[in-house]
Design a protein around this motif. Structure first.
Motif, PDB file in Angstrom:
ATOM      1  N   GLN A 149       0.828  -1.192   0.000  1.00 54.51           N
ATOM      2  CA  GLN A 149       0.000   0.000   0.000  1.00 54.51           C
ATOM      3  C   GLN A 149       0.872   1.256   0.000  1.00 54.51           C
ATOM      4  OE1 GLN A 149      -2.842  -0.074   3.171  1.00 54.51           O
ATOM      5  NE2 GLN A 149      -3.775   1.854   2.603  1.00 54.51           N
ATOM      6  N   ALA A 150       1.996   1.209   0.684  1.00 56.78           N
ATOM      7  CA  ALA A 150       2.894   2.360   0.752  1.00 56.78           C
ATOM      8  C   ALA A 150       3.628   2.600  -0.565  1.00 56.78           C
ATOM      9  CB  ALA A 150       3.909   2.159   1.880  1.00 56.78           C
ATOM     10  N   LEU A 151       3.709   1.592  -1.422  1.00 50.17           N
ATOM     11  CA  LEU A 151       4.430   1.719  -2.690  1.00 50.17           C
ATOM     12  C   LEU A 151       3.566   2.261  -3.827  1.00 50.17           C
ATOM     13  CD1 LEU A 151       6.418  -1.636  -2.656  1.00 50.17           C
ATOM     14  CD2 LEU A 151       7.311   0.657  -2.230  1.00 50.17           C
ATOM     15  N   VAL A 152       2.269   2.052  -3.763  1.00 50.98           N
ATOM     16  CA  VAL A 152       1.376   2.450  -4.846  1.00 50.98           C
ATOM     17  C   VAL A 152       0.995   3.917  -4.661  1.00 50.98           C
ATOM     18  CG1 VAL A 152      -0.847   1.988  -5.959  1.00 50.98           C
ATOM     19  CG2 VAL A 152       0.526   0.103  -5.085  1.00 50.98           C
ATOM     20  N   PRO A 153       1.280   4.761  -5.665  1.00 50.31           N
ATOM     21  CA  PRO A 153       1.037   6.194  -5.512  1.00 50.31           C
ATOM     22  C   PRO A 153      -0.391   6.555  -5.094  1.00 50.31           C
ATOM     23  CG  PRO A 153       2.278   5.796  -7.498  1.00 50.31           C
ATOM     24  CD  PRO A 153       1.875   4.455  -6.950  1.00 50.31           C
ATOM     25  N   GLU A 154      -1.393   5.871  -5.639  1.00 47.34           N
ATOM     26  CA  GLU A 154      -2.773   6.188  -5.279  1.00 47.34           C
ATOM     27  C   GLU A 154      -3.016   5.993  -3.783  1.00 47.34           C
ATOM     28  OE1 GLU A 154      -2.004   4.232  -7.873  1.00 47.34           O
ATOM     29  OE2 GLU A 154      -2.671   5.466  -9.535  1.00 47.34           O
ATOM     30  N   ARG A 155      -2.383   4.988  -3.232  1.00 39.96           N
ATOM     31  CA  ARG A 155      -2.548   4.701  -1.811  1.00 39.96           C
ATOM     32  C   ARG A 155      -1.773   5.692  -0.954  1.00 39.96           C
ATOM     33  NH1 ARG A 155      -6.151   3.041   0.488  1.00 39.96           N
ATOM     34  NH2 ARG A 155      -7.410   3.130  -1.318  1.00 39.96           N
ATOM     35  N   ARG A 156      -0.635   6.147  -1.427  1.00 40.89           N
ATOM     36  CA  ARG A 156       0.187   7.071  -0.635  1.00 40.89           C
ATOM     37  C   ARG A 156      -0.469   8.431  -0.530  1.00 40.89           C
ATOM     38  NH1 ARG A 156       6.014   6.481  -3.243  1.00 40.89           N
ATOM     39  NH2 ARG A 156       4.701   6.887  -5.019  1.00 40.89           N
ATOM     40  N   THR A 157      -1.158   8.860  -1.601  1.00 34.11           N
ATOM     41  CA  THR A 157      -1.729  10.197  -1.605  1.00 34.11           C
ATOM     42  C   THR A 157      -3.059  10.264  -0.877  1.00 34.11           C
ATOM     43  OG1 THR A 157      -2.754   9.790  -3.755  1.00 34.11           O
ATOM     44  CG2 THR A 157      -0.586  10.843  -3.758  1.00 34.11           C
ATOM     45  N   GLU A 158      -3.702   9.132  -0.689  1.00 37.72           N
ATOM     46  CA  GLU A 158      -4.957   9.128   0.057  1.00 37.72           C
ATOM     47  C   GLU A 158      -4.663   9.227   1.545  1.00 37.72           C
ATOM     48  OE1 GLU A 158      -7.567   5.932  -0.920  1.00 37.72           O
ATOM     49  OE2 GLU A 158      -7.488   6.364  -3.069  1.00 37.72           O
ATOM     50  N   SER A 159      -5.708   9.446   2.295  1.00 39.68           N
ATOM     51  CA  SER A 159      -5.530   9.521   3.739  1.00 39.68           C
ATOM     52  C   SER A 159      -4.944   8.205   4.239  1.00 39.68           C
ATOM     53  CB  SER A 159      -6.873   9.798   4.407  1.00 39.68           C
ATOM     54  OG  SER A 159      -7.740   8.701   4.204  1.00 39.68           O
ATOM     55  N   LEU A 160      -4.516   8.213   5.450  1.00 44.60           N
ATOM     56  CA  LEU A 160      -3.835   7.041   6.003  1.00 44.60           C
ATOM     57  C   LEU A 160      -4.794   5.909   6.352  1.00 44.60           C
ATOM     58  CD1 LEU A 160      -1.201   8.805   8.271  1.00 44.60           C
ATOM     59  CD2 LEU A 160      -0.868   7.774   6.024  1.00 44.60           C
ATOM     60  N   SER A 161      -6.033   6.019   5.893  1.00 40.11           N
ATOM     61  CA  SER A 161      -6.990   4.946   6.169  1.00 40.11           C
ATOM     62  C   SER A 161      -6.532   3.667   5.480  1.00 40.11           C
ATOM     63  CB  SER A 161      -8.380   5.330   5.685  1.00 40.11           C
ATOM     64  OG  SER A 161      -8.370   5.474   4.278  1.00 40.11           O
ATOM     65  N   ARG A 162      -6.769   2.564   6.130  1.00 42.14           N
ATOM     66  CA  ARG A 162      -6.372   1.273   5.577  1.00 42.14           C
ATOM     67  C   ARG A 162      -7.449   0.765   4.650  1.00 42.14           C
ATOM     68  NH1 ARG A 162      -2.228  -2.008   7.049  1.00 42.14           N
ATOM     69  NH2 ARG A 162      -3.603  -3.750   6.687  1.00 42.14           N
ATOM     70  N   ALA A 163      -7.036   0.371   3.490  1.00 41.60           N
ATOM     71  CA  ALA A 163      -7.958  -0.221   2.529  1.00 41.60           C
ATOM     72  C   ALA A 163      -7.913  -1.726   2.700  1.00 41.60           C
ATOM     73  CB  ALA A 163      -7.551   0.167   1.114  1.00 41.60           C
ATOM     74  N   SER A 164      -8.927  -2.380   2.189  1.00 41.54           N
ATOM     75  CA  SER A 164      -8.928  -3.843   2.266  1.00 41.54           C
ATOM     76  C   SER A 164      -7.819  -4.390   1.364  1.00 41.54           C
ATOM     77  CB  SER A 164     -10.282  -4.391   1.819  1.00 41.54           C
ATOM     78  OG  SER A 164     -10.463  -4.170   0.434  1.00 41.54           O
ATOM     79  N   ALA A 165      -7.411  -5.590   1.644  1.00 39.71           N
ATOM     80  CA  ALA A 165      -6.351  -6.220   0.862  1.00 39.71           C
ATOM     81  C   ALA A 165      -6.747  -6.311  -0.603  1.00 39.71           C
ATOM     82  CB  ALA A 165      -6.033  -7.602   1.416  1.00 39.71           C
ATOM     83  N   SER A 166      -8.002  -6.611  -0.869  1.00 35.28           N
ATOM     84  CA  SER A 166      -8.432  -6.741  -2.261  1.00 35.28           C
ATOM     85  C   SER A 166      -8.346  -5.403  -2.999  1.00 35.28           C
ATOM     86  CB  SER A 166      -9.848  -7.309  -2.346  1.00 35.28           C
ATOM     87  OG  SER A 166     -10.776  -6.438  -1.737  1.00 35.28           O
ATOM     88  N   VAL A 167      -8.662  -4.305  -2.324  1.00 37.83           N
ATOM     89  CA  VAL A 167      -8.564  -2.977  -2.951  1.00 37.83           C
ATOM     90  C   VAL A 167      -7.104  -2.649  -3.241  1.00 37.83           C
ATOM     91  CG1 VAL A 167      -8.879  -0.497  -2.533  1.00 37.83           C
ATOM     92  CG2 VAL A 167     -10.717  -2.098  -1.976  1.00 37.83           C
TER      93      VAL A 167
END
Length: 88
Positions: free
Chosen positions: A25-43
């Motif tokens: 999640q920390a490597l994917v740019p879309e995930r880094r720019t979003e809030s620090l909320s945890r997404a599901s593994a599938s997302v």
């Protein structure tokens, strides 16, 4: 010595999976720019696949551009030789 039996792989724990998903999640740019909320593994996995596909398309486009530049460049020129040496 091998006894002919295959090794049974170590079972991965849920904690290890969560750690790997967090690291991904920390490597994917879309995930880094979003809030620090945890997404599901599938997302996270879906976004990672989309990101990798986008990188492949970008790489293909850059390769095409480079090939076009090299085709139109004077092959005996110093610039062409430098570029070819850098690519090898």
């Amino acid at each position: 010595m091998s006894s002919g039996r295959s090794r049974v792989p170590k079972k991965i724990t849920e904690e290890e999976i969560n750690d790997l998903i967090s690291r991904l999640q920390a490597l994917v740019p879309e995930r880094r720019t979003e809030s620090l909320s945890r997404a599901s593994a599938s997302v996270v996995l879906k976004e990672t696949c989309n990101y990798i596909r986008r990188l492949h398309r970008e790489l293909d486009s850059l390769n095409e551009q480079l090939a076009h530049l090299l085709e139109n460049m004077d092959s005996s020129g110093a610039e062409a030789e430098i570029i070819k040496n850098l690519l090898m």
